[in-house]
Every structure is written in structure tokens, then in C-alpha cells.
Scaffold this motif. Structure first.
Motif, PDB file in Angstrom:
ATOM      1  N   MET A   1      10.888  -5.035   1.752  1.00 61.57           N
ATOM      2  CA  MET A   1      10.952  -5.025   3.197  1.00 61.57           C
ATOM      3  C   MET A   1      10.886  -3.592   3.717  1.00 61.57           C
ATOM      4  N   THR A  52       6.545  -6.219   2.596  1.00 57.03           N
ATOM      5  CA  THR A  52       6.474  -6.907   3.887  1.00 57.03           C
ATOM      6  C   THR A  52       7.113  -6.026   4.966  1.00 57.03           C
ATOM      7  N   GLU A  54       8.941  -5.653   8.375  1.00 58.58           N
ATOM      8  CA  GLU A  54       9.731  -6.515   9.266  1.00 58.58           C
ATOM      9  C   GLU A  54      10.006  -5.901  10.640  1.00 58.58           C
ATOM     10  N   THR A  55       9.857  -4.572  10.712  1.00 60.11           N
ATOM     11  CA  THR A  55      10.098  -3.928  12.013  1.00 60.11           C
ATOM     12  C   THR A  55       9.010  -2.904  12.312  1.00 60.11           C
ATOM     13  N   ASP A  85       5.746  -9.465   8.919  1.00 62.07           N
ATOM     14  CA  ASP A  85       6.525 -10.669   9.237  1.00 62.07           C
ATOM     15  C   ASP A  85       7.613 -10.193  10.210  1.00 62.07           C
ATOM     16  N   PRO A  86       7.270 -10.087  11.505  1.00 61.73           N
ATOM     17  CA  PRO A  86       8.107  -9.293  12.415  1.00 61.73           C
ATOM     18  C   PRO A  86       9.445  -9.913  12.789  1.00 61.73           C
ATOM     19  N   ARG A  87      10.486  -9.125  12.594  1.00 59.49           N
ATOM     20  CA  ARG A  87      11.809  -9.512  13.110  1.00 59.49           C
ATOM     21  C   ARG A  87      12.067  -8.760  14.408  1.00 59.49           C
TER      22      ARG A  87
END
Ligand code: SF4
Length: 374
Positions: A1, A52, A54-55, A85-87
Motif C-alpha cells: 500500500m 496498490t 490508496e491515497t 484503489d482510492p481511500r
């Protein structure tokens, strides 16, 4: 991540306290976007595109000086190259750039979090800080923001300005809280040498903020925010539960992040840990002639950094985390020091250490003591 930071180095004018890298000539924006997209594409099929993402964080400078079409091109390039895989996707903006249409365009691009640089609503303080926006613009943009689809947003506030009265601060906080911000970053004004403010202090034209006044402002802020359910989770960061910033919190936990654009920082830890800063030079960046120097970090350096960053957060730092990830344990002198700080109610120690409200005010001194006792 991992996370991606994009530095958009344009500002309308130089705020008096600002130490970030930026330029006030904005004519090169289109060229910059093209170059940034090339830069993003150069990371395809590298170790940086394997994790991946995420931000994503658009910082600056002033990212809101780019138009939605330019931001869209940047987002497209990011999605082409990275596994996203955006948070959380944050964009910093200044009040004088915001309209309802701009906010709605950002939302359609997948930007999920707005970060608004208000700093103050007091005309006198805005002028002192040499901000480009007015008090009315700050109010209007917060109205737009709270009426928009952005469920997640944060507002920056600066306190501890020389001569700032407690009444002015209370008014600023009251004005801000009326918009129910889920997250606030409140910074005490720091005097950096190579800024307009730094020069004014050096020449004796302005007296630097006094420690007692800053501590009093800090207490006022904590108290007023807390009454509205907005709690401090790091020295300068406050949120309602569950709205803590993910991208910034990852910095403090040594997650990997890649910084793109002039002046951006990166940190990457796989078989070795490295940190670097892109050269602060837009012209060289545009010509693809910028340099960066990587610094390799030892496990001890990483442990000390983790200790420094962890102790600035409400969660503190766990003994197990230090041992497992950094092979770091406290020695007897450090443990004695921690015990003394516990007696003085500045530290709580159980499965780790964390600073109390009393301790957080002298966080830097406690951290320095702890690190030097190793
Ligand atoms: S504080 Fe923000 S808007 Fe002001 S000069 Fe710095 S980066 Fe630009």
C-alpha cells in the motif's frame, strides 16, 4: 500500500510565513501539467507502480490554480500507470479559487477530500500573513463547501500570530466551527528564516510570537474544538472520530509514498529505506534536468523518526511496534526518564508511550530527551 503526493508549485502571491516551494509566475501551468504527466508515465512498470495506491494528495503551492481539465489529465495518467484503489484523494485549495462549479467538477474527477487554506477570518491577520483572499471569500467558500457533496473536508487555521489577541482567536474558531468541519489542521505560526516574516523578525520590525501566548492559544483551540467533538489526534491535527487524514497519517507510520513535482518529498522502504526531495527548481523540472539526492536511512534512524512522529500523535508509539519493525528497545536511562515523565503527568506508559495534554505542549523537548538518552 502506498501514497502519491503531487506538488503543484504555483501561488498567486507569497504568504509572509510560507516556507514551501512555489513560484508566483503562473504562466507555466500548462507546460507543467504536460511535464508532470510525462513524469507520472515514467514510473510505469517500476517498483513504485507495483504497490496498490490508496491515497493521492494534491499539495503545493496552490493546486486549485489548475483548471478541472488539467486535473483530469493528471488523474487519467495516474490511473494508467498505478494500481489505484482510492481511500482518500485530497486537493488543497484557496478560498479565492473556489466556486460551486469547481467543487462539483472536482467531485466528478474522484477527488474525495477538500483541504481549504483559510488561516484566519480576521482582515487584519489575513493582511499580516499576506494571504490572497479576503475574510468574506473565506466565509463564502466554506458555505459552498458545507453545501457541496464533499463529506470529507479539512480547513487550515493559523494561531499564535504576533499581536493576535485571544478574542481574535476565539472569533476565528467560532466562525470556523459554524461550518461543522470534520477535520481541522491548526498550526502555530512558525518563523522560518527565508521568508518575508523571517526577514521582518531578523530586522527587528516584528517581535516573534511569545511562547506563553502560543500555549494559551493552543489551550483555547483544544477546548473549543473538543466542545464540538473535534479532538486532537496529532499536535496540529484535529477531527471528529473516523475523519482523521489517511494520507498524512501514513507519513507518520512510515508507509511508502512517492512525491512528484519540484520540491516534493518521497519515502520508500522495501529492501532498503530511502528518502529524497526533488530539486526545488521549476525551470529545471520543466526541462527534465532536475536532480535529486537519495538518502539511505539506517534502522536506528528510522526508529528515532518513528518515535518522533509517533509521540506527536494521540495514539503514541507501542513498544512492540518499535521492537518488531525497528529492532528498537528503550534502555534503562530512557525507561527512568519515561517514569519521571509519568510522575509529572506528561506521559502515559502501558504497552507503549504517549504524551498527555500537558506533555504534548513540550513534545519536542520530551522527544529530544528520549532520543538523546539512547
Ligand atoms: S501558504 Fe500556500 S498559498 Fe501561501 S505561499 Fe505558501 S503554498 Fe502558496
Amino acid at each position: 500500500m502506498s501514497g502519491i503526493y503531487l506538488h503543484i508549485p504555483f501561488c498567486k502571491q507569497a504568504c509572509s510565513y510560507c516556507n514551501f516551494y512555489f513560484v508566483t509566475r503562473t504562466s507555466e501551468r500548462e507546460h507543467f501539467v504536460k511535464r508532470l504527466i510525462e513524469d507520472i508515465k515514467s514510473y510505469g512498470d517500476t517498483r513504485f507502480s507495483e504497490e496498490t495506491v490508496e491515497t493521492i494528495y494534491f499539495g503545493g503551492g496552490t493546486p486549485s490554480l489548475l483548471v478541472p481539465a488539467q486535473l483530469e489529465q493528471i488523474m487519467q495518467a495516474l490511473y494508467e500507470v498505478f494500481d489505484i484503489d482510492p481511500r482518500e484523494i485530497t486537493l488543497e485549495m484557496n478560498p479565492d479559487d473556489v466556486s460551486a462549479q469547481f467543487l462539483s467538477d472536482l467531485k466528478s474527477l474522484g477527488i474525495s477530500r477538500a483541504s481549504m487554506g483559510v488561516q484566519s477570518f480576521e482582515p487584519e491577520l489575513l493582511e499580516f500573513m499576506h494571504r490572497a483572499h479576503s475574510s468574506e471569500e473565506a466565509m463564502q467558500c466554506l458555505e459552498l463547501l458545507s453545501a457541496s457533496d464533499f463529506k470529507s473536508f479539512t480547513v487550515d487555521l493559523i494561531y499564535g500570530n504576533p499581536g493576535q489577541t485571544t478574542e481574535q482567536l476565539q472569533r476565528d474558531v467560532k466562525n470556523l466551527l459554524e461550518f461543522n468541519p470534520p477535520h481541522i489542521s491548526a498550526y502555530s505560526l512558525t518563523v522560518e528564516p527565508r521568508t518575508r516574516l523571517g526577514k521582518q523578525v531578523e530586522l527587528g520590525r516584528i517581535a516573534p510570537p511569545e511562547g506563553d501566548m502560543v500555549a494559551e492559544h493552543f489551550d483555547i483551540i483544544n477546548q473549543l474544538f473538543s466542545r464540538q467533538g473535534i479532538e486532537r489526534y496529532e499536535v496540529s491535527n484535529y477531527s471528529i472520530p473516523g475523519k482523521e487524514a489517511i494520507h498524512n497519517s501514513n507519513y507518520w507510520e512510515h508507509e511508502n509514498y512517492l512525491g512528484l513535482g519540484p520540491g516534493a518529498h518521497s519515502f520508500w522502504w522495501d529492501d532498503k529505506a530511502e528518502r529524497w526531495e526533488n530539486e526545488q527548481d521549476l525551470r529545471k523540472y520543466l526541462r527534465d534536468e532536475d536532480h535529486l539526492e537519495k538518502e539511505e536511512l539506517s534502522l536506528t534512524q528510522l526508529a528515532e523518526e518513528r518515535l518522533m512522529m509517533g509521540l506527536r500523535t494521540r495514539k503514541g508509539i507501542g513498544f512492540e511496534n518499535l521492537k518488531q519493525r525497528y529492532n528498537y528497545t528503550f534502555n534503562d536511562r530512557q525507561l527512568e526518564y519515561i517514569e519521571r515523565m509519568v510522575d509529572e503527568e506528561k506521559v502515559v506508559a502501558d504497552e507503549g508511550v504517549k504524551l498527555t495534554d500537558k506533555g504534548i505542549k513540550i513534545a519536542d523537548a520530551i522527544i529530544l530527551d528520549l532520543v538523546t538518552l539512547h
